[in-house]
Enzyme design. Structure first.
Site, mmCIF file in Angstrom:
data_model
loop_
_atom_site.group_PDB
_atom_site.id
_atom_site.type_symbol
_atom_site.label_atom_id
_atom_site.label_comp_id
_atom_site.label_asym_id
_atom_site.label_seq_id
_atom_site.Cartn_x
_atom_site.Cartn_y
_atom_site.Cartn_z
ATOM 1 N N PHE A 158 0.815 -1.216 0.000
ATOM 2 C CA PHE A 158 0.000 0.000 0.000
ATOM 3 C C PHE A 158 0.852 1.271 0.000
ATOM 4 O O PHE A 158 0.336 2.365 0.244
ATOM 5 C CB PHE A 158 -0.940 0.009 1.208
ATOM 6 N N GLY A 259 -8.392 18.112 -9.049
ATOM 7 C CA GLY A 259 -7.321 18.408 -10.001
ATOM 8 C C GLY A 259 -7.685 17.921 -11.374
ATOM 9 O O GLY A 259 -8.873 17.890 -11.752
ATOM 10 N N CYS A 266 -0.343 3.261 -10.466
ATOM 11 C CA CYS A 266 -1.266 2.331 -9.782
ATOM 12 C C CYS A 266 -2.746 2.615 -10.045
ATOM 13 O O CYS A 266 -3.461 1.735 -10.528
ATOM 14 C CB CYS A 266 -1.015 2.359 -8.283
ATOM 15 N N LYS A 269 -4.216 2.021 -13.626
ATOM 16 C CA LYS A 269 -4.083 0.598 -13.975
ATOM 17 C C LYS A 269 -5.014 -0.268 -13.112
ATOM 18 O O LYS A 269 -5.721 -1.145 -13.610
ATOM 19 C CB LYS A 269 -2.623 0.213 -13.767
HETATM 20 C C1 UDX Z 1 -1.276 4.931 -4.761
HETATM 21 C C2 UDX Z 1 -1.873 4.544 -3.404
HETATM 22 O O1 UDX Z 1 -2.042 5.724 -2.629
HETATM 23 C C3 UDX Z 1 -0.977 3.535 -2.690
HETATM 24 O O2 UDX Z 1 -1.586 3.125 -1.479
HETATM 25 C C4 UDX Z 1 -0.773 2.327 -3.605
HETATM 26 O O3 UDX Z 1 0.109 1.396 -3.002
HETATM 27 C C5 UDX Z 1 -0.216 2.765 -4.948
HETATM 28 O O4 UDX Z 1 -1.079 3.748 -5.537
HETATM 29 P P1 UDX Z 1 0.639 6.564 -5.603
HETATM 30 O O5 UDX Z 1 0.187 6.208 -6.979
HETATM 31 O O6 UDX Z 1 2.094 6.545 -5.290
HETATM 32 O O7 UDX Z 1 -0.043 5.579 -4.530
HETATM 33 O O8 UDX Z 1 0.139 8.064 -5.303
HETATM 34 P P2 UDX Z 1 -1.027 8.841 -4.561
HETATM 35 O O9 UDX Z 1 -0.395 9.833 -3.660
HETATM 36 O O10 UDX Z 1 -2.023 7.946 -3.945
HETATM 37 O O11 UDX Z 1 -1.681 9.640 -5.786
HETATM 38 C C6 UDX Z 1 -2.251 8.980 -6.896
HETATM 39 C C7 UDX Z 1 -2.843 9.994 -7.846
HETATM 40 O O12 UDX Z 1 -4.001 10.598 -7.292
HETATM 41 C C8 UDX Z 1 -1.921 11.151 -8.210
HETATM 42 O O13 UDX Z 1 -2.095 11.457 -9.565
HETATM 43 C C9 UDX Z 1 -2.409 12.297 -7.345
HETATM 44 O O14 UDX Z 1 -2.110 13.553 -7.865
HETATM 45 C C10 UDX Z 1 -3.890 12.016 -7.360
HETATM 46 N N1 UDX Z 1 -4.594 12.587 -6.219
HETATM 47 C C11 UDX Z 1 -4.329 12.153 -4.955
HETATM 48 C C12 UDX Z 1 -5.570 13.556 -6.439
HETATM 49 O O15 UDX Z 1 -5.818 13.959 -7.578
HETATM 50 N N2 UDX Z 1 -6.249 14.052 -5.379
HETATM 51 C C13 UDX Z 1 -6.024 13.623 -4.122
HETATM 52 O O16 UDX Z 1 -6.717 14.099 -3.203
HETATM 53 C C14 UDX Z 1 -5.031 12.661 -3.892
#
Ligand code: UDX
Length: 441
Positions: A158, A259, A266, A269
């Site tokens: 995670f 946004g 992740c 996909k």
């Molecule tokens: C995610 C999960 O959070 C993590 O638990 C899992 O193991 C892998 O996938 P990650 O992809 O590294 O992690 O990034 P994360 O910080 O969760 O952001 C994912 C996407 O969502 C980004 O594009 C981010 O900009 C976007 N996001 C996140 C938003 O647009 N709004 C938010 O409030 C939070």
């Protein structure tokens, strides 16, 4: 405990470093010799805060080694963790070829009592297939025995890019999906130094938990993005809406940043995979299809909206700030920039990109590709810009004093992560636009 982590991609490298920091003896295994050579020298092929230091320290303590030899790595390991990639297949489901290749390669060298845990994100139903393949391959290599006592488990990951080491050292929970007690016990021991609760579930539940967690978060983002779109039409402000709903403990304040849609390796996909998996088991009409569709369409929809607000992208010089998919990583997979740059070039804008760590490789080299340049500093990127567009909330970008670089000509400032102080930017002379509020200031 002696463990082997197969796959030195993002999750594999982080897991190798973190498990060795717990005092385990870890071998990181990969078939890619170049990667292994680099890791031995402490060179990490991607940017991730504090990971390089961790890998160097653990290798110096001799807790952590890297190899390309299955025989060397597996024959000395009690627990084998598979963390290879699972690219999306043509139908959207996870392609498990690397998982099965790893199972086949590791099987001949297993100790008679071993645990194989799959950390890669895989759909329910994968474990029995992997188990059957390993058992069959082991038997072919050892027809006279000893018999194999094989414990199989699902160990979903995670962690988040950009805070992967910290997330692994302080997880909210550890999920172990297995059937036998001895497997739970051994894998619990593996995580002993952690204070986090250990959740023991079936392999299928563990695999669904991973898809559910990521799809829930992706849905949450899609939800607030949809609310933002409505706010732009009706005079509400999505930030005020968030402040008004988040005190409800069932809703909460976290993960509510509207946004341009979610990106990264992740969420896009996993949502697509869950949608495809749902279809494959007869649930064609599922939520995940729609979440994916909305997210995929979002960038173009917003860029079209901005096109109207700024009087057309054509001929404009755009400073695009943030090329990675989020702060603290140089990963550009499914980053906003990968869609925005081609969109802008197709609309005859010129783009100066800047990111503190990431470089964007354009896959489609169109004639207009020369209109996209990547600058080494933020200051250079904003020179002469008609539009400054902030799409990733890197601290360097959000802390920047845009008053200093304001030019005498009219300039738009698009705050695509709702990070900036509107009043300040307007007082500095920018025409400010953001997500979830109709603005002509
Ligand atoms: C995610 C999960 O959070 C993590 O638990 C899992 O193991 C892998 O996938 P990650 O992809 O590294 O992690 O990034 P994360 O910080 O969760 O952001 C994912 C996407 O969502 C980004 O594009 C981010 O900009 C976007 N996001 C996140 C938003 O647009 N709004 C938010 O409030 C939070």
């Amino acid at each position: 405990m002696h463990i082997c982590v197969i796959g030195t991609g993002f999750v594999g490298v982080v897991s190798s470093g973190v498990f060795s920091s717990f005092g385990h003896t870890v071998v990181g295994l990969d078939v890619d010799e170049r990667k292994i050579d680099q890791l031995r020298q402490g060179i990490v092929p991607f940017y991730e805060p504090s990971l390089t230091d961790l890998l160097i320290a653990e290798q110096q303590k001799d807790h952590l080694t890297f190899t390309t030899s299955y025989e060397e790595a597996i024959s000395q390991s009690e627990v084998i963790i598979i963390a290879v990639g699972t690219p999306s297949a043509a139908d959207g489901q996870a392609d498990l070829k690397y998982i099965f290749a790893a199972c086949e390669s590791l099987a001949p060298y297993l100790q008679p009592k071993s645990i194989v845990a799959i950390k890669s994100t895989v759909p329910p139903g994968t474990l029995p297939k992997a188990q059957e393949l390993i058992s069959r391959t082991y038997l072919a290599a050892h027809p006279q025995g000893p018999a194999l006592e094989l414990g199989m488990a699902s160990l979903p990951e995670f962690l988040k890019e950009g805070s992967a080491v910290a997330d692994s050292l302080h997880p909210d929970r550890v999920v172990i999906g297995a059937r036998e007690d001895w497997v739970f016990q051994k894998l619990s021991e593996l995580h002993t130094p952690l204070q986090a609760p250990i959740i023991k579930v079936s392999p299928e539940s563990a695999q669904m938990a991973k898809y559910a967690a990521n799809s829930y978060l992706a849905t949450r983002i899609t939800f607030i993005n949809q609310i933002a779109d409505l706010c732009e039409l009706n005079g509400a402000d999505v930030q005020e809406v968030i402040s008004a709903i988040s005190p409800d403990k069932r809703i909460g304040t976290h993960y509510w940043y509207p946004g341009l849609g979610y990106g990264g390796s992740c969420f896009p996909k996993d949502v697509k995979e869950l949608a495809a998996y749902s279809r494959s088991v007869g649930e064609a009409n599922n939520l995940f299809n729609k979440v994916n569709e909305l997210n995929e369409d979002r960038m173009t929809k917003l860029m079209d909206t901005f096109d109207k607000e700024i009087g057309g992208w054509k001929g404009k010089k755009v400073a695009l700030l943030g090329l990675s998919f989020k702060p603290n990583t140089n990963d550009t997979r499914e980053a906003p920039s990968t869609k925005i740059v081609p969109y802008l070039l197709a609309h005859q804008a010129r783009v100066a990109g800047y990111d503190p760590k990431a470089r964007l490789e354009l896959t489609d080299q169109t004639d207009s590709a020369s209109e996209f340049v990547q600058k080494n500093t933020l200051a250079e990127a904003v020179i002469g810009a008609d539009v400054i567009m902030c799409v990733v909330e890197w601290p360097e970008i959000t802390d920047w004093d845009f008053g200093r670089s304001k030019e005498s000509k009219p300039q738009f400032f698009i705050d695509a992560r709702n990070q900036f102080d509107q009043t300040k930017l307007v007082s500095q002379g920018y025409q400010y636009l953001r997500i979830g509020k109709k603005l002509h200031t």
